[in-house]
Design a protein around this motif. Structure first.
Motif, PDB file in Angstrom:
ATOM      1  N   LEU A   1       0.839  -1.191   0.000  1.00 39.70           N
ATOM      2  CA  LEU A   1       0.000   0.000   0.000  1.00 39.70           C
ATOM      3  C   LEU A   1       0.873   1.239   0.000  1.00 39.70           C
ATOM      4  CD1 LEU A   1      -2.043  -2.140   1.552  1.00 39.70           C
ATOM      5  CD2 LEU A   1      -3.273  -0.054   2.069  1.00 39.70           C
ATOM      6  N   SER A   2       0.410   2.285  -0.675  1.00 37.20           N
ATOM      7  CA  SER A   2       1.125   3.564  -0.679  1.00 37.20           C
ATOM      8  C   SER A   2       0.122   4.704  -0.675  1.00 37.20           C
ATOM      9  CB  SER A   2       2.046   3.670  -1.906  1.00 37.20           C
ATOM     10  OG  SER A   2       1.296   3.608  -3.105  1.00 37.20           O
ATOM     11  N   VAL A   3       0.544   5.840  -0.118  1.00 39.49           N
ATOM     12  CA  VAL A   3      -0.278   7.048  -0.128  1.00 39.49           C
ATOM     13  C   VAL A   3       0.570   8.192  -0.684  1.00 39.49           C
ATOM     14  CG1 VAL A   3      -1.749   6.376   1.806  1.00 39.49           C
ATOM     15  CG2 VAL A   3       0.359   7.638   2.250  1.00 39.49           C
ATOM     16  N   GLY A   4      -0.108   9.171  -1.297  1.00 39.69           N
ATOM     17  CA  GLY A   4       0.638  10.253  -1.910  1.00 39.69           C
ATOM     18  C   GLY A   4      -0.094  11.570  -1.889  1.00 39.69           C
ATOM     19  N   SER A   5       0.629  12.602  -2.304  1.00 39.03           N
ATOM     20  CA  SER A   5       0.062  13.944  -2.386  1.00 39.03           C
ATOM     21  C   SER A   5      -0.921  14.097  -3.538  1.00 39.03           C
ATOM     22  CB  SER A   5       1.191  14.974  -2.522  1.00 39.03           C
ATOM     23  OG  SER A   5       2.053  14.938  -1.401  1.00 39.03           O
ATOM     24  N   ASP A   6      -1.116  13.032  -4.321  1.00 44.11           N
ATOM     25  CA  ASP A   6      -2.157  13.053  -5.350  1.00 44.11           C
ATOM     26  C   ASP A   6      -3.520  12.690  -4.778  1.00 44.11           C
ATOM     27  OD1 ASP A   6      -1.788  10.409  -4.806  1.00 44.11           O
ATOM     28  OD2 ASP A   6      -1.337   9.795  -6.847  1.00 44.11           O
ATOM     29  N   GLN A   7      -3.600  12.615  -3.421  1.00 43.16           N
ATOM     30  CA  GLN A   7      -4.858  12.407  -2.704  1.00 43.16           C
ATOM     31  C   GLN A   7      -5.425  11.008  -2.911  1.00 43.16           C
ATOM     32  OE1 GLN A   7      -7.447  15.676  -3.813  1.00 43.16           O
ATOM     33  NE2 GLN A   7      -6.118  17.204  -2.857  1.00 43.16           N
ATOM     34  N   THR A   8      -4.547  10.021  -3.106  1.00 43.03           N
ATOM     35  CA  THR A   8      -5.008   8.647  -3.274  1.00 43.03           C
ATOM     36  C   THR A   8      -4.204   7.688  -2.406  1.00 43.03           C
ATOM     37  OG1 THR A   8      -3.488   8.142  -5.108  1.00 43.03           O
ATOM     38  CG2 THR A   8      -5.642   9.073  -5.689  1.00 43.03           C
ATOM     39  N   THR A   9      -4.845   6.561  -2.078  1.00 42.87           N
ATOM     40  CA  THR A   9      -4.189   5.391  -1.496  1.00 42.87           C
ATOM     41  C   THR A   9      -4.276   4.283  -2.534  1.00 42.87           C
ATOM     42  OG1 THR A   9      -4.887   6.022   0.734  1.00 42.87           O
ATOM     43  CG2 THR A   9      -4.189   3.749   0.412  1.00 42.87           C
ATOM     44  N   ARG A  10      -3.163   3.619  -2.791  1.00 42.74           N
ATOM     45  CA  ARG A  10      -3.132   2.617  -3.863  1.00 42.74           C
ATOM     46  C   ARG A  10      -2.553   1.297  -3.363  1.00 42.74           C
ATOM     47  NH1 ARG A  10      -2.732   5.735  -9.344  1.00 42.74           N
ATOM     48  NH2 ARG A  10      -3.174   7.875  -8.701  1.00 42.74           N
ATOM     49  N   VAL A  11      -3.050   0.193  -3.925  1.00 41.28           N
ATOM     50  CA  VAL A  11      -2.576  -1.152  -3.603  1.00 41.28           C
ATOM     51  C   VAL A  11      -1.881  -1.716  -4.832  1.00 41.28           C
ATOM     52  CG1 VAL A  11      -3.211  -3.491  -2.934  1.00 41.28           C
ATOM     53  CG2 VAL A  11      -4.412  -1.550  -1.922  1.00 41.28           C
ATOM     54  N   PHE A  12      -0.640  -2.168  -4.666  1.00 43.04           N
ATOM     55  CA  PHE A  12       0.124  -2.788  -5.750  1.00 43.04           C
ATOM     56  C   PHE A  12       0.405  -4.245  -5.394  1.00 43.04           C
ATOM     57  CE2 PHE A  12       1.122   1.728  -5.826  1.00 43.04           C
ATOM     58  CZ  PHE A  12       0.953   2.047  -7.171  1.00 43.04           C
ATOM     59  N   ALA A  13       0.303  -5.119  -6.389  1.00 44.66           N
ATOM     60  CA  ALA A  13       0.533  -6.549  -6.159  1.00 44.66           C
ATOM     61  C   ALA A  13       1.130  -7.173  -7.408  1.00 44.66           C
ATOM     62  CB  ALA A  13      -0.784  -7.241  -5.801  1.00 44.66           C
ATOM     63  N   PRO A  14       1.803  -8.318  -7.268  1.00 45.20           N
ATOM     64  CA  PRO A  14       2.360  -8.998  -8.439  1.00 45.20           C
ATOM     65  C   PRO A  14       1.269  -9.735  -9.214  1.00 45.20           C
ATOM     66  CG  PRO A  14       2.855 -10.242  -6.448  1.00 45.20           C
ATOM     67  CD  PRO A  14       2.186  -8.986  -6.000  1.00 45.20           C
ATOM     68  N   TRP A  15       1.274  -9.557 -10.523  1.00 46.55           N
ATOM     69  CA  TRP A  15       0.312 -10.242 -11.392  1.00 46.55           C
ATOM     70  C   TRP A  15       0.996 -11.434 -12.026  1.00 46.55           C
ATOM     71  CZ3 TRP A  15      -1.101  -8.394 -16.943  1.00 46.55           C
ATOM     72  CH2 TRP A  15      -2.080  -9.253 -17.480  1.00 46.55           C
ATOM     73  N   ARG A  16       0.482 -12.611 -11.720  1.00 49.49           N
ATOM     74  CA  ARG A  16       1.041 -13.847 -12.275  1.00 49.49           C
ATOM     75  C   ARG A  16       0.149 -14.311 -13.415  1.00 49.49           C
ATOM     76  NH1 ARG A  16       1.576 -14.086  -6.763  1.00 49.49           N
ATOM     77  NH2 ARG A  16       3.708 -14.149  -6.020  1.00 49.49           N
ATOM     78  N   ARG A  17       0.612 -14.088 -14.635  1.00 44.60           N
ATOM     79  CA  ARG A  17      -0.168 -14.504 -15.796  1.00 44.60           C
ATOM     80  C   ARG A  17      -0.228 -16.023 -15.887  1.00 44.60           C
ATOM     81  NH1 ARG A  17       2.801 -10.098 -16.751  1.00 44.60           N
ATOM     82  NH2 ARG A  17       1.985  -8.370 -17.996  1.00 44.60           N
ATOM     83  N   LYS A  18      -1.379 -16.518 -16.290  1.00 39.05           N
ATOM     84  CA  LYS A  18      -1.546 -17.962 -16.397  1.00 39.05           C
ATOM     85  C   LYS A  18      -0.871 -18.523 -17.646  1.00 39.05           C
ATOM     86  CE  LYS A  18      -5.900 -18.039 -13.828  1.00 39.05           C
ATOM     87  NZ  LYS A  18      -7.335 -18.405 -13.839  1.00 39.05           N
ATOM     88  N   ASP A  19      -0.686 -17.682 -18.680  1.00 40.03           N
ATOM     89  CA  ASP A  19      -0.127 -18.163 -19.932  1.00 40.03           C
ATOM     90  C   ASP A  19       1.401 -18.126 -19.977  1.00 40.03           C
ATOM     91  OD1 ASP A  19      -0.119 -15.451 -19.827  1.00 40.03           O
ATOM     92  OD2 ASP A  19      -0.548 -15.140 -21.953  1.00 40.03           O
ATOM     93  N   CYS A  20       2.030 -17.512 -18.944  1.00 39.87           N
ATOM     94  CA  CYS A  20       3.491 -17.478 -18.922  1.00 39.87           C
ATOM     95  C   CYS A  20       3.959 -17.285 -17.485  1.00 39.87           C
ATOM     96  CB  CYS A  20       4.045 -16.368 -19.818  1.00 39.87           C
ATOM     97  SG  CYS A  20       3.631 -14.704 -19.250  1.00 39.87           S
ATOM     98  N   SER A  21       5.263 -17.426 -17.301  1.00 35.08           N
ATOM     99  CA  SER A  21       5.818 -17.348 -15.950  1.00 35.08           C
ATOM    100  C   SER A  21       6.167 -15.930 -15.530  1.00 35.08           C
ATOM    101  CB  SER A  21       7.078 -18.217 -15.860  1.00 35.08           C
ATOM    102  OG  SER A  21       8.053 -17.763 -16.794  1.00 35.08           O
ATOM    103  N   GLN A  22       5.968 -14.955 -16.411  1.00 36.74           N
ATOM    104  CA  GLN A  22       6.358 -13.580 -16.119  1.00 36.74           C
ATOM    105  C   GLN A  22       5.503 -12.998 -14.993  1.00 36.74           C
ATOM    106  OE1 GLN A  22       5.860 -10.875 -19.367  1.00 36.74           O
ATOM    107  NE2 GLN A  22       7.104  -9.263 -18.442  1.00 36.74           N
ATOM    108  N   VAL A  23       6.162 -12.293 -14.079  1.00 35.84           N
ATOM    109  CA  VAL A  23       5.479 -11.632 -12.969  1.00 35.84           C
ATOM    110  C   VAL A  23       5.760 -10.135 -13.053  1.00 35.84           C
ATOM    111  CG1 VAL A  23       5.300 -11.410 -10.463  1.00 35.84           C
ATOM    112  CG2 VAL A  23       5.630 -13.666 -11.489  1.00 35.84           C
TER     113      VAL A  23
END
Length: 579
Positions: free
Chosen positions: A151-173
């Motif tokens: 989670l992160s907060v900023g002066s852009d007046q938002t709170t955001r959640v970031f997470a790793p996306w594991r694609r089902k068609d490849c191993s790239q994260v």
């Protein structure tokens, strides 16, 4: 229309008006011709054919794809995409892919919007996954206790959640924004996680706000991250939870939306009679999502909010920093202060969200706080160049809430730092804590000559390291939660200039030579922030699914997240064997 003829370097040109493209309802800020193609390859020489289409972006929140009709050759609107609702303004610029299958816009608030043409259909376009991030200074960040998302907060007046996306068609994260729990009317300053799916945030207002994840977020997190619902639900009771949240017009509080509200709304949309005015103008704009990939910008703005469960009143000025203990029982908060009466730390119970105590000690703003890993001690550093240490007293069987008392502190006479102390952190074994200051100094503190955790004996808390001069104002510091193979501590330091430094520290009897500190790595120009490093946080653990070829996250690496005033959040993989 009159044809204009002019000459340039001996060549004559004739320009006449072919058509007027009318369709936007506000200023047009960007246009882009689709690159010409022949047999699938871009033309680099010879005669260039007429472009297939023209893309325009406007402040009316739409992009229009224009092109000539095959029969008449008249230019008409072929496709219109954009946003409906939300609290954003329109688009500043646009780009089209060479094959014409994707169109990209950048918005007034810094977000990118990507649409792609559905295969086999000429007029159907769908939003696609795109990079998103803060568009102003990132003030604070915190990991989920399990290290699965950030989670992160900023002066852009938002709170955001970031997470790793594991694609089902490849191993790239890859890492993406998967939720925007809070879209506020004030610049955000701080946050603290309370368990896996609850956090407290502070902004340039006197109120602290508590948010809890809705059911829809937990379900989508499991799908995107690639973990099982059973694993997530083991630490999060979804019974009775709302589906999501929405923000009323001109409001600041996210209101919960339950399954019943969605049923009523869908029933009304089927054309049933609406008898009450309140039924006609529902405040809920939330639509539950079933996601297997990160949501696009329009969903982030509207359908990924978290319900606000509590407001905490008590501070007299804008909130500045927050901290929560590992036991998830207490949250500490502090606000901006120019007098001692406003510089007191407030403690809140996470079970009742009532104020437990006010801890007065400092005379100016408390800039950062940190609970020890065992939750016994609370450390606070301040603009008044001193730090204070508060100890949790034995509550006893009859006491329902913990109580803290002042254990020790530095004064103007005993202070080592000569400028604002910006940051602090604890070692994982509770034996030491570190402070970092504008005076370019980083210092480790503890019971010198003792192997016991801080606060477990009656000896004084003094510097246990030599004074480390990092060469620039030290604005952030963090100690890795695991010891290195040689039993030394790994300390990350963020500088005002944007650079990140890594040091190894080992306790030493002789503190005059400075041999207890050794610099082991530093970020280069491409890795560093371009402005102040605001916060550093080590990832609690790294998921096994993220092991990639040639890089074993479990045994040889740790991860560090940094927040910068340059609008960026960076996550670094650090190979501990190379240090």
């Amino acid at each position: 229309m009159k044809e204009d003829v002019f000459e340039v370097k001996g060549k004559k040109y004739a320009v006449s008006l072919e058509t007027v493209l009318a369709g936007h309802e506000n200023w047009v800020y960007g246009i882009h011709w689709q690159p010409s193609f022949m047999d699938g390859k871009c033309i680099t020489g010879g005669t260039v054919e007429q472009p297939l289409s023209l893309l325009s972006a406007s402040m009316d929140k739409t992009m229009i794809l224009w092109g000539p009709e095959e029969e008449s050759g008249v230019w008409v609107e072929q496709v219109r995409v954009g946003e409906v609702g939300g609290n954003t303004l329109g688009f500043f610029g646009c780009q089209m892919s060479p094959d014409g299958s994707k169109i990209l816009a950048h918005a007034f608030h810094g977000a990118l919007h990507l649409w792609q043409k559905d295969p086999g259909q000429q007029i159907k376009w769908s939003p696609a996954v795109v990079v998103s991030a803060h568009f102003n200074s990132v003030q604070d960040l915190s990991w989920d206790p399990e290290g699965e998302f950030l989670l992160s907060v900023g002066s852009d007046q938002t709170t955001r959640v970031f997470a790793p996306w594991r694609r089902k068609d490849c191993s790239q994260v890859t890492w993406h924004e998967i939720s925007r729990p809070q879209i506020h009317g004030y610049d955000m300053q701080c946050l603290a996680m309370v368990g896996r799916f609850q956090f407290v945030s502070g902004a340039d207002e006197k109120v602290l706000r508590v948010f809890k994840a809705p059911r829809n977020f937990v379900e989508n997190l499991a799908n995107i991250v690639g973990t099982s619902m059973e694993k997530l639900l083991a630490s999060h009771d979804v019974v009775g939870l709302p589906e999501g949240a929405s923000t009323p017009a001109l409001g600041l509080s996210n209101k919960a939306v339950f399954q019943g509200d969605l049923t009523i709304k869908s029933t009304q949309e089927e054309g049933q009679d609406i008898n009450r005015v309140s039924d006609q103008y529902k405040e809920s704009y939330f639509h539950p999502l079933s996601l297997t990939e990160p949501p696009p910008e329009d969903h982030l703005l509207q359908n990924t909010l978290w319900p606000e469960v509590q407001k905490l009143y008590g501070h007299g000025f804008e909130t500045f920093c927050l901290a929560s203990d590992a036991a998830q029982t207490v949250v500490a908060s502090a606000c901006k202060a120019s007098k001692a009466e406003h510089a007191a730390i407030l403690l809140w119970s996470t079970s009742t969200w009532k104020q437990l105590q006010a801890l007065p000690c400092h005379s100016l703003t408390v800039t950062q706080m940190a609970f020890s890993p065992d939750s016994r001690l609370l450390l606070a550093v301040s603009r008044d160049r001193t730090w204070s240490l508060w100890r949790c007293e034995d509550a006893g069987p009859k006491a329902s809430e913990p109580r803290f008392s002042l254990y020790t502190h530095t004064s103007k006479d005993s202070a080592v730092h000569t400028r604002i102390i910006w940051s602090c952190d604890w070692s994982p074994d509770n034996k030491y804590f570190v402070t970092a200051s504008r005076d370019k100094k980083v210092i480790m503190w503890g019971h010198r000559g003792s192997d016991e955790p801080v606060g477990m004996n009656n000896s004084a808390v003094t510097p246990c390291s030599s004074v480390l001069d990092v060469g620039d104002s030290a604005t952030a510091v963090a100690i890795c939660p695991s010891l290195l193979s040689d039993q030394s501590y790994l300390v990350a330091v963020g500088l005002e200039g944007g650079q990140l430094l890594l040091y190894k520290w080992r306790p030493a009897d002789d503190l005059t030579s400075g041999s207890d500190w050794s610099r082991c790595a530093e970020s280069d120009v491409s890795q560093s922030h371009t402005l102040v490093v605001k916060r550093l946080r080590w990832r609690p653990r790294v998921c096994q699914q993220e092991e990639t070829e040639g890089w074993n996250h479990q045994s040889t690496s740790v991860q560090l997240a940094s927040a910068g005033a340059d609008h960026t959040v960076k996550i670094f993989n650090i190979n501990t064997l190379a240090l």
